[in-house]
Write an enzyme that holds these catalytic residues in place. Structure first.
Site, PDB file in Angstrom:
ATOM      1  N   HIS A   1      67.260  50.562  88.478  1.00 51.10           N
ATOM      2  CA  HIS A   1      66.181  49.957  89.261  1.00 51.10           C
ATOM      3  C   HIS A   1      66.458  48.487  89.540  1.00 51.10           C
ATOM      4  O   HIS A   1      65.561  47.758  89.921  1.00 51.10           O
ATOM      5  CB  HIS A   1      64.851  50.136  88.524  1.00 51.10           C
ATOM      6  CG  HIS A   1      64.529  51.575  88.281  1.00 51.10           C
ATOM      7  ND1 HIS A   1      63.705  52.307  89.110  1.00 51.10           N
ATOM      8  CD2 HIS A   1      64.976  52.437  87.328  1.00 51.10           C
ATOM      9  CE1 HIS A   1      63.638  53.558  88.654  1.00 51.10           C
ATOM     10  NE2 HIS A   1      64.408  53.657  87.582  1.00 51.10           N
TER      11      HIS A   1
ATOM     12  N   LYS B   1      84.883  30.940  62.616  1.00 49.52           N
ATOM     13  CA  LYS B   1      86.286  31.063  62.215  1.00 49.52           C
ATOM     14  C   LYS B   1      86.869  29.674  61.933  1.00 49.52           C
ATOM     15  O   LYS B   1      87.477  29.440  60.905  1.00 49.52           O
ATOM     16  CB  LYS B   1      87.061  31.771  63.335  1.00 49.52           C
ATOM     17  CG  LYS B   1      88.518  31.954  63.052  1.00 49.52           C
ATOM     18  CD  LYS B   1      89.179  32.797  64.139  1.00 49.52           C
ATOM     19  CE  LYS B   1      90.681  32.673  64.073  1.00 49.52           C
ATOM     20  NZ  LYS B   1      91.363  33.433  65.126  1.00 49.52           N
TER      21      LYS B   1
ATOM     22  N   GLU C   1      78.244  23.990  68.575  1.00 40.92           N
ATOM     23  CA  GLU C   1      76.967  24.715  68.604  1.00 40.92           C
ATOM     24  C   GLU C   1      76.604  25.202  67.199  1.00 40.92           C
ATOM     25  O   GLU C   1      75.498  25.000  66.714  1.00 40.92           O
ATOM     26  CB  GLU C   1      77.052  25.940  69.533  1.00 40.92           C
ATOM     27  CG  GLU C   1      77.139  25.612  71.005  1.00 40.92           C
ATOM     28  CD  GLU C   1      78.569  25.571  71.501  1.00 40.92           C
ATOM     29  OE1 GLU C   1      79.488  25.253  70.699  1.00 40.92           O
ATOM     30  OE2 GLU C   1      78.783  25.846  72.694  1.00 40.92           O
TER      31      GLU C   1
ATOM     32  N   LYS D   1      84.545  22.071  77.235  1.00 38.36           N
ATOM     33  CA  LYS D   1      84.101  21.560  75.932  1.00 38.36           C
ATOM     34  C   LYS D   1      84.471  20.094  75.790  1.00 38.36           C
ATOM     35  O   LYS D   1      83.669  19.268  75.374  1.00 38.36           O
ATOM     36  CB  LYS D   1      84.808  22.325  74.800  1.00 38.36           C
ATOM     37  CG  LYS D   1      84.209  23.643  74.436  1.00 38.36           C
ATOM     38  CD  LYS D   1      84.728  24.008  73.039  1.00 38.36           C
ATOM     39  CE  LYS D   1      85.032  25.463  72.900  1.00 38.36           C
ATOM     40  NZ  LYS D   1      85.749  25.817  71.703  1.00 38.36           N
TER      41      LYS D   1
ATOM     42  N   GLU E   1      87.413  37.278  78.386  1.00 41.27           N
ATOM     43  CA  GLU E   1      88.075  36.198  77.652  1.00 41.27           C
ATOM     44  C   GLU E   1      89.513  36.598  77.311  1.00 41.27           C
ATOM     45  O   GLU E   1      90.393  35.750  77.243  1.00 41.27           O
ATOM     46  CB  GLU E   1      87.299  35.850  76.379  1.00 41.27           C
ATOM     47  CG  GLU E   1      87.672  34.482  75.830  1.00 41.27           C
ATOM     48  CD  GLU E   1      86.711  33.957  74.775  1.00 41.27           C
ATOM     49  OE1 GLU E   1      86.098  32.902  74.988  1.00 41.27           O
ATOM     50  OE2 GLU E   1      86.576  34.612  73.731  1.00 41.27           O
TER      51      GLU E   1
ATOM     52  N   GLY F   1      88.665  35.741  67.314  1.00 38.08           N
ATOM     53  CA  GLY F   1      87.196  35.664  67.260  1.00 38.08           C
ATOM     54  C   GLY F   1      86.525  36.894  67.850  1.00 38.08           C
ATOM     55  O   GLY F   1      85.654  37.508  67.230  1.00 38.08           O
ATOM     56  N   ARG F   2      86.949  37.288  69.056  1.00 35.53           N
ATOM     57  CA  ARG F   2      86.268  38.406  69.719  1.00 35.53           C
ATOM     58  C   ARG F   2      86.693  39.759  69.155  1.00 35.53           C
ATOM     59  O   ARG F   2      86.236  40.794  69.640  1.00 35.53           O
ATOM     60  CB  ARG F   2      86.482  38.328  71.233  1.00 35.53           C
ATOM     61  CG  ARG F   2      87.917  38.242  71.677  1.00 35.53           C
ATOM     62  CD  ARG F   2      88.036  37.853  73.150  1.00 35.53           C
ATOM     63  NE  ARG F   2      89.415  37.568  73.535  1.00 35.53           N
ATOM     64  CZ  ARG F   2      90.019  36.401  73.342  1.00 35.53           C
ATOM     65  NH1 ARG F   2      89.390  35.409  72.755  1.00 35.53           N
ATOM     66  NH2 ARG F   2      91.270  36.218  73.730  1.00 35.53           N
TER      67      ARG F   2
END
Ligand code: G6Q
Length: 547
Positions: A384, A207, A213, A512, A353, A267-268
């Site tokens: 399990h 965005k 990254e 960050k 978030e 973003g999410r």
């Protein structure tokens, strides 16, 4: 005088009510009322939402609805849909719903209808995905682009990863989709090792187009491509998904190869936008648009249905009840569907978030819990692993079970065994087994008195662990759209009740910034002095070992 949420009469009443409800056993509630499941279930199209296995009564629901009314949930829903700048810390509208607005009605931001632009990008996505899939757009050496690599992180990764996996049965056989998110070089190396540059299309999804990254991974992939095919190849093998044309240009991607979205898409909440390009390439634009239609159906329901019959509202209220009034702060999300195995991590970001916030809209530090600790995985695998703690741990962990009634792979009796398991789990978590019942069972099995005494407590189950069950017919694009939108709106309603801004994420920034400060210290020779002794000695230790 504070007008904090936890000072409201409706809140206080729920606190008092919770004390009484904690003494009740869910199994007794079921025994007393044969209509319970019907009273606490809602349906939208083929989606059934059964919340009867929670420690609630009709009063609980009434009180929760009163809280929702006092918090003006209906008005706030309308404010979001109509483009008000409800993300007030960033002065932005919140309009992921406009991305899937298939209704032909305008949606205004600052007096301007955003729908024509949205439709333009959808049309561009359609042209591009069809041309790539049909081999009309080819790579530099004339080969078909069959390997799609989405480079993005967080909201620019988790939605596409989840949806491509969820819709695997709709994926074209000759398209392979890969995702690179982590800055760990392994993420890049492991994907690139498998690929042939001539058939690879990179999608740089960011965005802001400033995320370290993504830009680092994109540079590495660009170099890999250029080393093999030359600088010219970039134009045919790289596209960008972003709101930031300037930065896209600066990176060296022609803005003709950019698919735009806008600040009003968080973003999410962005898998419905151009960020979904990898999904559309994998499953085709028709299926992508069906996913939008499913989400739109949920949007319509959310916007126009009274609170008590509204699925996202009730899902949110039950979660608030468990979290704030029962005091159970975590929640497991367990899809009994292999294709939905990435849904829990997608929802983990969406919820944590969005709602892991400690400042209210009144600019006060909140004095009540917000956010829910979300974790999960696919059933039956997780039965399990962590289910032991759900059944016999010391604190209840509310669960959302998600099941498709029909599998894409109806092999033998696999799916019936799967369904039997999910239903058994929710029933077992609700009923439990008393010590007396456990002892009686042991006796029936012919155990000695000593053995019974040794085992009866260990073989008992407290029960009373709440769960919701969401049944859908089948995981198809439309249903996936509905399901994701259901959770998006749940998160929204929780944010309204908690009086927080669900749409910013300042909490991810501090780490960050500090990483940027540590980076030159790791690379340089200078001794590190500006940190606490733990961080400083870790830096020295790692530098030493890397020599
Ligand atoms: C989501 C967050 C975050 C974001 C990533 C990637 O709501 O804002 O997860 O999606 O940090 O950001 P870019 O898309 O700007 O690279």
């Amino acid at each position: 005088m504070s007008n904090a949420v936890n000072k409201l009469r409706a809140w206080k009443r729920l606190e008092r009510h919770a004390k009484k409800m904690k003494k009740i056993k869910m199994r007794d509630l079921f025994a007393e009322d044969s209509e319970r499941a019907g009273k606490f279930s809602l349906q939208l199209e083929s989606m059934l939402f059964d919340f009867s296995k929670n420690l609630i009564s009709e009063k609980t629901v009434l009180y929760l609805l009163k809280l929702a009314q006092d918090r003006k949930v209906s008005e706030k829903i309308e404010a979001m849909f109509s483009g008000e700048k409800i993300n007030f810390t960033e002065n932005r509208a919140v309009l992921h719903t406009a991305l899937r607005n298939t209704s032909n009605t305008p949606v205004f931001v600052d007096g301007k209808d955003v729908m024509p632009k949205i439709k333009e990008v959808l049309a561009k996505m359609r042209r591009f995905t069809e041309d790539v899939r049909l081999g009309k757009i080819l790579g530099q050496t004339g080969k078909k682009l069959t390997n799609i690599v989405n480079i993005g992180i967080g909201g620019s990764d988790l939605g596409p990863v989840m949806a491509v996996e969820a819709l695997k049965r709709y994926k074209s056989k000759d398209i392979n989709t890969y995702f690179i998110s982590n800055i760990d070089g392994t993420a890049c190396a492991e994907v690139l090792n498998k690929l042939d540059p001539e058939t690879t299309l990179f999608i740089v999804a960011s965005k802001t187009f400033t995320t370290i990254e993504t830009l680092t991974n994109a540079k590495t992939c660009r170099k890999w491509l250029v080393d093999a095919l030359g600088e010219h190849a970039v134009a045919k093998h790289f596209v960008a998904l972003s709101t930031n044309a300037e930065k896209v240009k600066e990176f060296g991607i022609d803005t003709n190869n950019m698919f735009e979205f806008w600040d009003f898409v968080g973003g999410r909440y962005s898998m419905w936008s151009a960020i979904g390009l990898s999904i559309a390439l994998a499953v085709g634009m028709d299926n992508f648009e069906k996913m939008l239609e499913g989400a739109h159906a949920m949007d319509d329901h959310f916007r126009h249905t009274e609170l008590k019959s509204n699925l996202p509202v009730m899902l949110a209220l039950i979660s608030i009840w468990n979290n704030n009034f029962m005091g159970w702060r975590s929640q497991a999300i367990i899809p009994y569907d292999q294709y939905l195995r990435y849904l829990p991590s997608y929802l983990q970001q969406l919820e944590m978030e969005s709602n892991g916030k400690f400042v209210s809209r009144q600019d006060e530090f909140v004095k009540y819990d917000t956010g829910t600790v979300i974790f999960g995985g696919a059933g039956t695998d997780v039965q399990h692993s962590f289910f032991q703690m759900l059944h016999q741990g010391t604190t209840p962990i509310p669960v959302d079970f998600i099941i498709p009634a029909i599998s894409h792979n109806e092999i033998g009796n696999h799916h019936e065994i799967l369904i039997a398991n999910v239903l058994a789990q929710s029933e077992a978590l609700m009923r439990g087994k008393t010590v007396k019942e456990a002892a009686a069972e042991l006796e029936k099995a012919g155990k000695s008195k000593e053995e019974i005494d040794l085992l009866k407590k260990n073989k008992s189950f407290p029960g009373n662990n709440p769960s919701n069950t969401i049944v859908v017919k089948k995981i198809d694009p439309y249903t996936l759209g509905m399901l994701v939108a259901l959770y998006e709106h749940k998160v929204f309603v929780q944010g309204i009740i908690w009086d927080i801004n669900s749409f910013d994420q300042f909490g991810v920034e501090l780490g960050k910034q500090m990483a940027l400060k540590i980076l030159p210290e790791l690379q340089g020779e200078d001794a590190t002095t500006s940190h606490d002794s733990s961080t400083a000695s870790l830096i020295r230790y790692i530098k030493n070992i890397r020599k």
